[in-house]
Design a protein around this motif. Structure first.
Motif, PDB file in Angstrom:
ATOM      1  N   GLY A  68      35.113 -15.902  33.498  1.00 35.77           N
ATOM      2  CA  GLY A  68      35.721 -15.042  32.860  1.00 35.77           C
ATOM      3  C   GLY A  68      36.840 -15.600  32.015  1.00 35.77           C
ATOM      4  N   GLU A  69      38.020 -15.799  31.162  1.00 36.47           N
ATOM      5  CA  GLU A  69      38.872 -16.093  30.329  1.00 36.47           C
ATOM      6  C   GLU A  69      39.712 -17.193  30.957  1.00 36.47           C
ATOM      7  N   GLU A  70      40.276 -16.685  32.870  1.00 34.48           N
ATOM      8  CA  GLU A  70      40.472 -17.909  33.540  1.00 34.48           C
ATOM      9  C   GLU A  70      39.008 -18.855  34.015  1.00 34.48           C
ATOM     10  N   THR A  71      38.449 -18.734  34.343  1.00 35.42           N
ATOM     11  CA  THR A  71      37.644 -19.736  34.829  1.00 35.42           C
ATOM     12  C   THR A  71      37.160 -20.778  33.468  1.00 35.42           C
ATOM     13  N   PHE A  72      37.409 -19.797  32.686  1.00 31.64           N
ATOM     14  CA  PHE A  72      36.972 -21.515  31.376  1.00 31.64           C
ATOM     15  C   PHE A  72      37.905 -21.854  31.016  1.00 31.64           C
TER      16      PHE A  72
END
Length: 269
Positions: A68-72
């Motif tokens: 997800g965006e938070e992971t990246f």
């Protein structure tokens, strides 16, 4: 250079290195348990807001398997800081060719910092090289050794890093040297997350061995030895028993056990 160096197993058990893993939801539990079985100390924090608090980790493993965006964002922050500190960073771009969005975000990571090692399968290497991959989810297509060796060499050259391209036999290309690591068990493809776990092993061995080639080849050979032992221990009872036996093997194999259960050939120096 002594490669693989299974005496590193004792170094891991004595030093208990802290390894920070940003993993995926499919394999996080297995990755943590594998690290513990080996004697390392895993931390699995994945919130971007916490990345600044784990700079003491001896190695970092970044896995983008269920992103997800938070992971990246977390991977960007953690990878950039670890690279600045000179700590080994293993990047596992799981299923990077599954969507243009995943490929774009992964390439943004590679542009922001250079990992110490890219751990990929064939389809992932092809995607990062913008070649037709035929990738299905996270499963890499079959290929011959010469093709995989050439892709590992090209990817290493383009990104200025070492590459471990895993498969029926594993290819390591690092510093102009090419290794072929064979052995293992055909049952490994029936358990999800074995590639993710190999990436964590690379981080653990790199935490105690500054020579990246030695760390990567030893990790690959050790995992082949674990799979070989797990096939024996599980006694044909099926993938569930094989899965459990992998962790048992990781926690009990000695350097002498490993020496005869996997083969590492230096093909190009």
């Amino acid at each position: 250079m002594k490669t693989p160096d299974f005496s590193l197993l004792e170094s891991i058990r004595l030093r208990r290195p802290l390894v920070h893993c940003i993993s995926n939801i499919v394999s996080a539990n297995d990755c943590a348990n594998l690290a513990l079985a080996l004697g390392a100390s895993p931390v699995m924090a994945c919130a971007p807001q916490e990345m600044a608090f784990f700079s003491a980790a001896s190695a970092v493993v970044l896995n983008t398997g269920t992103p997800g965006e938070e992971t990246f964002r977390a991977c960007l922050l953690r990878g950039r800081e670890a690279a600045r500190l000179g700590r080994p960073v293993i990047l596992d771009p799981v299923g990077v060719g599954a969507s243009p969005w995943r490929l774009e975000r992964t390439e943004a990571l590679l542009d922001a910092f250079t990992p110490s090692l890219l751990r990929v399968n064939l389809g992932e290497a092809q995607a990062l090289l913008h070649l037709e991959s035929g990738e299905r989810g996270v499963d890499g297509p079959n290929s011959d050794f010469a093709q995989r060796a050439e892709l590992a060499r090209r990817l290493a050259g383009e990104r200025g890093t070492a590459v471990l391209l895993s498969g029926r036999s594993d290819v390591v290309f690092s510093g102009g040297a090419l290794w072929n690591i064979s052995g293992g068990s055909p049952l490994a493809v029936r358990v999800t997350g074995t590639g993710c776990m190999l990436s964590v092993l690379c981080g653990i061995f790199a935490a105690v061995e500054p020579d990246l080639s030695t760390a990567a080849v030893t990790a690959a050979a050790f995992w082949k030895a674990c799979a070989h032992r797990a096939e024996v221990l599980s006694g044909g009872r099926g993938p569930g028993s094989f899965h459990t036996a992998l962790l048992d093997a990781a926690g009990t194999l000695t350097a002498a056990d490993c020496a005869g259960a996997a083969r590492a050939e230096l093909l190009l120096a």
